[in-house]
Design a protein around this motif. Structure first.
Motif, short mmCIF file in Angstrom:
data_model
loop_
_atom_site.label_atom_id
_atom_site.label_comp_id
_atom_site.label_asym_id
_atom_site.label_seq_id
_atom_site.Cartn_x
_atom_site.Cartn_y
_atom_site.Cartn_z
N ALA A 114 34.90 30.26 36.66
CA ALA A 114 35.32 28.95 36.89
C ALA A 114 34.11 28.17 36.99
O ALA A 114 33.17 28.19 37.66
N ILE A 115 34.10 27.19 36.12
CA ILE A 115 32.95 26.04 35.96
C ILE A 115 33.22 24.85 36.49
O ILE A 115 34.08 24.12 35.81
N GLY A 116 32.75 24.38 37.50
CA GLY A 116 32.93 23.35 38.28
C GLY A 116 31.86 22.41 38.90
O GLY A 116 30.83 22.61 38.48
N THR A 117 31.99 22.21 40.30
CA THR A 117 30.87 21.74 40.93
C THR A 117 29.95 22.78 41.16
O THR A 117 28.61 22.48 41.29
N GLY A 118 30.44 24.11 41.25
CA GLY A 118 29.58 25.29 41.04
C GLY A 118 30.08 26.27 40.10
O GLY A 118 31.09 25.68 39.37
N ILE A 119 29.54 27.35 39.95
CA ILE A 119 30.26 28.29 39.09
C ILE A 119 30.52 29.67 39.68
O ILE A 119 29.63 30.46 40.37
N GLY A 120 31.85 30.10 39.88
CA GLY A 120 32.11 31.27 40.35
C GLY A 120 33.02 32.09 39.29
O GLY A 120 32.92 31.65 38.12
N GLY A 121 33.39 33.32 39.76
CA GLY A 121 34.02 34.18 39.02
C GLY A 121 34.88 35.27 39.57
O GLY A 121 34.61 35.40 40.82
N ALA A 122 35.30 36.08 38.82
CA ALA A 122 36.22 37.11 39.33
C ALA A 122 36.23 38.08 38.14
O ALA A 122 36.46 37.96 36.88
N ILE A 123 36.38 39.56 38.46
CA ILE A 123 36.47 40.65 37.64
C ILE A 123 37.98 41.22 38.16
O ILE A 123 37.88 41.64 39.33
N CYS A 124 38.72 41.26 37.29
CA CYS A 124 40.01 41.80 37.40
C CYS A 124 40.34 43.21 36.73
O CYS A 124 40.00 42.98 35.43
N VAL A 125 40.77 44.07 37.55
CA VAL A 125 41.16 45.49 36.67
C VAL A 125 42.50 45.82 36.86
O VAL A 125 43.11 45.95 37.85
N GLY A 126 43.35 45.86 35.96
CA GLY A 126 44.81 46.05 36.03
C GLY A 126 45.39 45.10 36.79
O GLY A 126 46.38 45.24 37.34
N GLY A 127 45.03 43.81 36.64
CA GLY A 127 45.56 42.65 37.38
C GLY A 127 45.04 42.66 38.78
O GLY A 127 45.76 41.69 39.23
N ARG A 128 44.22 43.55 39.26
CA ARG A 128 43.88 43.50 40.81
C ARG A 128 42.30 42.69 40.56
O ARG A 128 41.79 43.51 39.85
#
Length: 298
Positions: free
Chosen positions: A128-142
């Motif tokens: 997610a690139i916005g005011t900051g930059i964050g992210g997520a790693i999802c495996v099997g939808g979790r």
């Protein structure tokens, strides 16, 4: 009867709430302005109470780093006084619903992986690139959160530059300091002497966007070389720049990624501003009946 989760999304300017079904359908949206930190949970409870009777669990996505027990471990000045808040404990006492608390980028990532752009991907990287930059790693939808709640913090990976730009965390030359919305605006001001909002910079087609995108693409390639995702989803306000951002980002990604990870598509997010609510609700339903804390990176 279809079980519903009460979902809450806590941001720096607004709090949103709604009901989420197992298929990701979101209904009964409600919104309120975010008050100062000490009053945030009171505002959450007031917004959520009309929905509680229909819910079997509660999921909360929030800005800040969330510890394994649902307490805010760290928060920026955007939410003054939020750090240290026992969000899970106070919510369960006030609303009498089993509650899952996760970072807002983790919540959005869970939604994109389960019912959004990365649906069906075994491993998905959501940034997610916005005011900051964050992210997520999802495996099997979790979504995977790790022991400290910081898995997916892609904004704090080093950029391939020694320009000396200061990141919001205090370190130098993290990618957030070069490819976030405010960073692009600062770069344009430095290059032209014009202080313009991001959307106007995009309309001008400024090279600062392609420069930032190339740096971001190289960071994504490094992350992909490490975890080999099936898909990469690009979300956040800066992603709305469209091809001006995504094309140079993709080119830089393909150039630096290994042959296997380089085949992963870079996809625009599908759920927009609803992603945080949908993901928080889906995570709450997934944890229903479980006494374990949210999953670590496993």
């Amino acid at each position: 009867m279809t079980p519903l989760a009460l979902a809450v999304d806590i941001g720096g300017t607004k709090i949103a709430a709604g009901l989420v079904a197992p298929d990701g359908t979101l209904t009964q949206r409600r919104r309120a302005a975010t008050p100062p930190g000490p009053s945030i949970l009171r505002a959450v409870f007031e917004l959520a109470r009309p929905l509680v009777s229909r819910a079997v669990a509660c999921g909360i996505g929030t800005a800040g780093t969330v510890g394994p027990l649902g307490r805010i471990a760290y928060a920026t000045d955007l939410l003054t006084g939020w750090a240290g808040t026992d969000v899970k404990g106070e919510t369960e006492r006030a609303l009498r619903l089993p509650t899952v608390v996760l970072n807002d980028c983790h919540a959005a990532g869970a939604a994109e992986a389960r019912v959004g752009a990365a649906r069906g991907a075994r491993t998905a990287l959501v940034v997610a690139i916005g005011t900051g930059i964050g992210g997520a790693i999802c495996v099997g939808g979790r979504v995977r959160t790790g022991a400290t709640g910081t898995v997916g913090s892609i904004g704090h990976l080093p950029a391939s530059t020694d320009a000396g730009a200061r990141c919001s965390c205090g370190a130098l030359d993290h990618i957030e300091a070069h490819a976030s919305g405010p960073a692009i605006e600062r770069a344009h001001l430095a290059a032209t002497g014009q202080a313009l909002p991001l959307a106007e910079i995009g309309r001008l087609g400024s090279h600062v966007i392609s420069d930032a995108a190339a740096l971001m693409g190289r960071v994504l390639a490094g992350a992909a070389n490490l975890i080999a995702p099936d898909a990469i989803v690009v979300a956040g306000g800066v992603s709305l720049l469209g091809p001006a951002l995504l094309e140079p980002m993709t080119a830089a990604y393909r150039a630096d990624a290994l042959p296997g990870p380089s085949a992963a598509p870079l996809l625009p997010a599908a759920l927009g501003e609803d992603a945080g609510l949908v993901g928080a609700g889906l995570e709450a339903l997934a944890h229903l009946g479980s006494e374990s804390s949210p999953p670590g990176f496993a």
